[in-house]
Design an enzyme around this catalytic site. Structure first.
Site, PDB file in Angstrom:
ATOM      1  NE  ARG A   1      -9.186 -33.213   6.617  1.00  0.00           N
ATOM      2  CZ  ARG A   1      -8.684 -32.297   5.811  1.00  0.00           C
ATOM      3  NH1 ARG A   1      -8.702 -32.485   4.511  1.00  0.00           N
ATOM      4  NH2 ARG A   1      -8.170 -31.205   6.282  1.00  0.00           N
ATOM      5  CB  THR A   2     -12.712 -40.509   6.050  1.00  0.00           C
ATOM      6  OG1 THR A   2     -11.382 -40.116   5.751  1.00  0.00           O
ATOM      7  CG2 THR A   2     -13.048 -41.751   5.266  1.00  0.00           C
TER       8      THR A   2
ATOM      9  CE  LYS B   1     -13.449 -46.664  31.048  1.00  0.00           C
ATOM     10  NZ  LYS B   1     -14.225 -45.465  30.753  1.00  0.00           N
TER      11      LYS B   1
ATOM     12  NE  ARG C   1     -10.608 -43.870   8.793  1.00  0.00           N
ATOM     13  CZ  ARG C   1      -9.997 -42.800   8.261  1.00  0.00           C
ATOM     14  NH1 ARG C   1      -9.571 -41.829   9.033  1.00  0.00           N
ATOM     15  NH2 ARG C   1      -9.844 -42.715   6.961  1.00  0.00           N
TER      16      ARG C   1
ATOM     17  CG  HIS D   1      -8.458 -45.284   3.181  1.00  0.00           C
ATOM     18  ND1 HIS D   1      -9.815 -45.371   2.922  1.00  0.00           N
ATOM     19  CD2 HIS D   1      -8.274 -44.063   3.741  1.00  0.00           C
ATOM     20  CE1 HIS D   1     -10.398 -44.253   3.311  1.00  0.00           C
ATOM     21  NE2 HIS D   1      -9.496 -43.439   3.808  1.00  0.00           N
TER      22      HIS D   1
END
Lengths: 324, 427
Positions: A67-68, A95, A117, A147
């Site tokens: 969505r974002t 890793k 994000r 946010h």
């Protein structure tokens, strides 16, 4: 290397948008005004504008979020920027490639902006600190920290419905402790000068010393909703039950679920918001989510205008304002 | 053999209650005489200590050496050189090397390497449990015979309270002091800074003060029950100090230590996601810091240490929660302690005692004092020299310090280990 990151340049223009913290009221209002200019463009909600033609915006997502990411991508495309989506598999970074390695690799593609994000609080600040000079960083959610574009689209929604912030009482209901959205909302509401911000939750879902954020604390939903103008419901994550923070969804809904009956405690013209995705019957009843006071779907469409505003201001030095 | 005359300095030897201008004569690595010159002694070197302070070499209790296993963070030699530069003559290393010090063989390797480096004495704390896994007891008797001066499970978790009980009982069988890093791992959960207003604002997972106090309460009860000699290492909360003070008044055979950075920094220093201030236990509130300071001045805390944890730059170059905790602290241990004196928190003799005689007493070491016959481990510093810390100039391989750019008054001019000059400012 640990100096605070400046989010604006010497002229007060937006460079990064990492956190609401540190902005002044006029600056936040300018973002809202700019978003207003995009939202008011003729046609279907928002029309494509050439403001960021030739700019490259990279969505750098270390956490899954369709969505974002999609709203950022759409906002960038409506500004005529080129968009690169970089979904970093977290297990791959585990890793051995550090976040800095990843950043250096992507920088080789000459982005003008990173939309970031990440699951670690402070990740957006970290990237802003290490990114090449001239590259803007927009925080699309870092851990439990911030946010800011979500908070600004919520402010935009509130302003559209209520006009003036100063007389408002706003209640935020639910998992404040784990919510970056709530932290940014609380800061934005206080900077914009509302009368009162309330948080309503059981003790297990409130951060330590929560009053220091500038809120009044309620544990009882009925009391907390009394006379409020805006109700913001937060999503409850299933894992809160596993960590012994709550006994069950059932009890949570009994105590903190927003029903039509409870909403009557708030002012008759109160609006109901939710950053999504909603859990029907857990934090909010369908009758409320789909009811006349709900503005949940408008929030989503305003999100595009607000993200366009932030992106154009950070890359164009207030280009969005020329539209007004 | 070498013979040295240290002339004209202000000798501070807290264990012997000395604080006056006295000369020292050293021979064959030992203190030969204090004050009056020995008959027929002709030194082959004279150190002019006029205007300087001469004190026992610092004993740093509980450093994290990175060799074997993590030589990219530091080697025994690099850190022993940093120690000498910081006026430290004895490093007492924690057992969390790779492999851990749970057998005499690992300790023997460290001992040999340290001897070859030669700039500081390295003593070891053995593991309390095998591989520090908290389940099965380490061979503590063998570790003691090999020379380990104490045992500890570091900050690694013990499987349960019963294993802790047995571990303390077994250690007390051999009168081995146990270094306790008391912390409840469940309350700590995924925390990375003090749980309080700053953590709430930054959205960083918090470590509540109760993570320490719950564990200190449990460990005090186990200490009382087992009669073990417990040293509470690197405390961070004022409340834990109150409990320890009470237990001491009730006659418990315990001691306590604090990392020097806890006496200066607070959770507010983490603001801006400052990874240099990511430490474990976390920096807490001003009232905790002030309570810790008071505890040192009143003797409830007997040991100040650096909790030295050198890291490569990469370990601190991540978003805050993903960075490695710890400070490279050897070279700021004395300077910060002198700052406490400057700020009127401690008198100079108390500060020096907490860096030398204090840790020696906790572990029954024949060190940290300068009476004739003792090892000539000496720190000489100029109390008026003003300097600024620049990480690039640090001798430690780890440049991870939150004190970059701090101005200090007081600088080590000479360090002598077993009568040899291992650091001299001018050379």
């Amino acid at each position: 290397m640990n100096a605070q990151i400046e989010q604006t340049d010497a002229q007060g223009r937006l460079r990064h948008f990492l956190s609401i913290e540190g902005f002044r009221r006029e600056q936040l209002e300018r973002i809202l005004d700019t978003a207003e200019s995009f939202a008011m463009l003729p046609g279907r909600q928002v029309k494509k504008v050439p403001l960021l033609r030739g700019k490259i915006i990279t969505n750098l997502f270390f956490e899954n979020s369709t969505r974002t990411r999609t709203t950022f991508e759409l906002a960038a495309k409506l500004l005529s920027a080129d968009v690169i989506n970089f979904n970093v598999n977290v297990s791959a970074t585990a890793k051995g490639e550090t976040l800095l390695d990843t950043l250096r690799n992507i920088e080789a593609m000459h982005s003008d902006m990173f939309v970031v994000r990440h699951s670690a609080s402070g990740a957006a600040h970290f990237i802003a600190r290490h990114a090449a000079p001239g590259v803007s960083v927009i925080n699309a959610g870092d851990g439990r920290h911030a946010h800011p574009t979500q908070a600004m689209l919520d402010m935009f929604t509130i302003r559209r419905h209520k006009g003036d912030f100063t007389p408002l009482r706003v209640a935020i209901v639910g998992d404040i402790q784990h919510s970056r959205v709530a932290r940014s909302q609380i800061m934005a509401l206080n900077i914009l000068g509302v009368t009162e911000v309330r948080v309503i939750a059981p003790r297990t879902l409130l951060p330590a010393d929560v009053r220091s954020l500038g809120v009044h604390v309620y544990h009882d939903l009925d009391q907390g909703l009394e006379d409020v103008d805006v109700v913001i419901m937060l999503r409850l994550q299933k894992e809160r039950m596993d960590n012994a923070l709550l006994p069950s969804e059932h009890e949570y809904f009994q105590l903190y679920g927003l029903t039509g009956e409870r909403l009557k405690r708030a002012r008759p013209d109160a609006i109901v918001m939710h950053p999504g995705p909603i859990n029907r019957g857990v934090e909010i009843a369908s009758e409320v989510a789909d009811g006349p006071q709900s503005v949940i779907l408008q929030q989503v469409s305003y999100g595009i205008a607000v993200r366009m505003a932030v992106m154009s201001m950070a890359l164009g030095g207030g280009a969005g304002e020329q539209q007004t | 053999m070498s013979s040295i005359h240290i002339q004209g300095g202000r000798l501070i030897d807290p264990a012997n209650d000395i604080d006056e201008t006295l000369d020292l004569w050293l021979q064959d690595g030992k203190v030969l005489a204090v004050g009056a010159p020995p008959k027929g002694f002709s030194p082959n070197q004279v150190i002019d200590a006029t205007g300087k302070v001469v004190c026992p070499g610092i004993i740093d209790l509980g450093v994290h050496l990175r060799e074997p296993g993590q030589e990219h963070k530091g080697t025994i030699c690099s850190e022993a050189r940093a120690a000498a530069k910081g006026g430290i003559t004895t490093l007492i290393c924690m057992p969390d090397t790779l492999p851990v010090i749970d057998t005499p063989a690992v300790w023997e390797l460290i001992r040999r390497r340290a001897k070859a480096c030669g700039t500081a004495r390295v003593l070891a704390i053995g593991a309390l449990t095998q591989s520090l896994e908290g389940e099965q007891l380490a061979e503590m008797s063998a570790l003691k015979q090999a020379g380990c001066v104490a045992v500890s499970n570091t900050r690694r978790r013990m499987a349960n309270t019963l294993v802790s009980r047995h571990a303390l009982e077994y250690a007390s069988t051999f009168d081995l002091p146990v270094l306790l890093c008391s912390e409840d791992p469940h309350l700590k959960a995924g925390g990375c800074m003090h749980e309080g207003a700053v953590a709430s604002r930054l959205g960083l997972p918090g470590i509540p003060a109760a993570a320490e106090t719950v564990a200190v309460a449990r460990d005090l009860a186990l200490t009382e029950h087992t009669g073990c000699r417990s040293h509470f290492h690197t405390l961070s909360t004022g409340r834990a100090i109150e409990m320890i003070r009470q237990a001491r008044q009730d006659g418990a055979r315990i001691s306590a230590g604090v990392a020097i950075h806890q006496l200066f920094l607070m959770d507010t220093d983490v603001d801006g996601f400052n990874a240099a201030c990511h430490v474990d236990p976390p920096l807490r509130t001003q009232s905790d810091r002030d309570r810790l300071r008071k505890a040192v001045s009143e003797g409830d805390i007997q040991v100040i240490c650096s909790d030295h944890q050198p890291h490569e730059a990469d370990a601190k170059t991540e978003p805050f929660p993903l960075t490695a905790p710890g400070i490279s602290g050897l070279e700021t241990l004395l300077p910060l302690s002198l700052k406490l004196v400057e700020e009127g928190v401690l008198d100079l003799a108390t500060a020096i005692a907490a860096l030398s005689a204090g840790p020696a007493r906790v572990l029954d070491l024949p060190l940290g004092r300068l009476d004739p016959g003792r090892s000539a481990d000496i720190c000489i510093f100029d109390p008026e020299a003003i300097w600024e810390l620049r990480p690039g100039e640090m001798a430690s391989q780890g440049k991870n310090t939150p004190f970059s750019g701090w101005e200090f008054r007081g600088q080590v001019t000479h360090t002598l280990f077993e009568g040899r000059i291992t650091w001299s400012k001018d050379s």
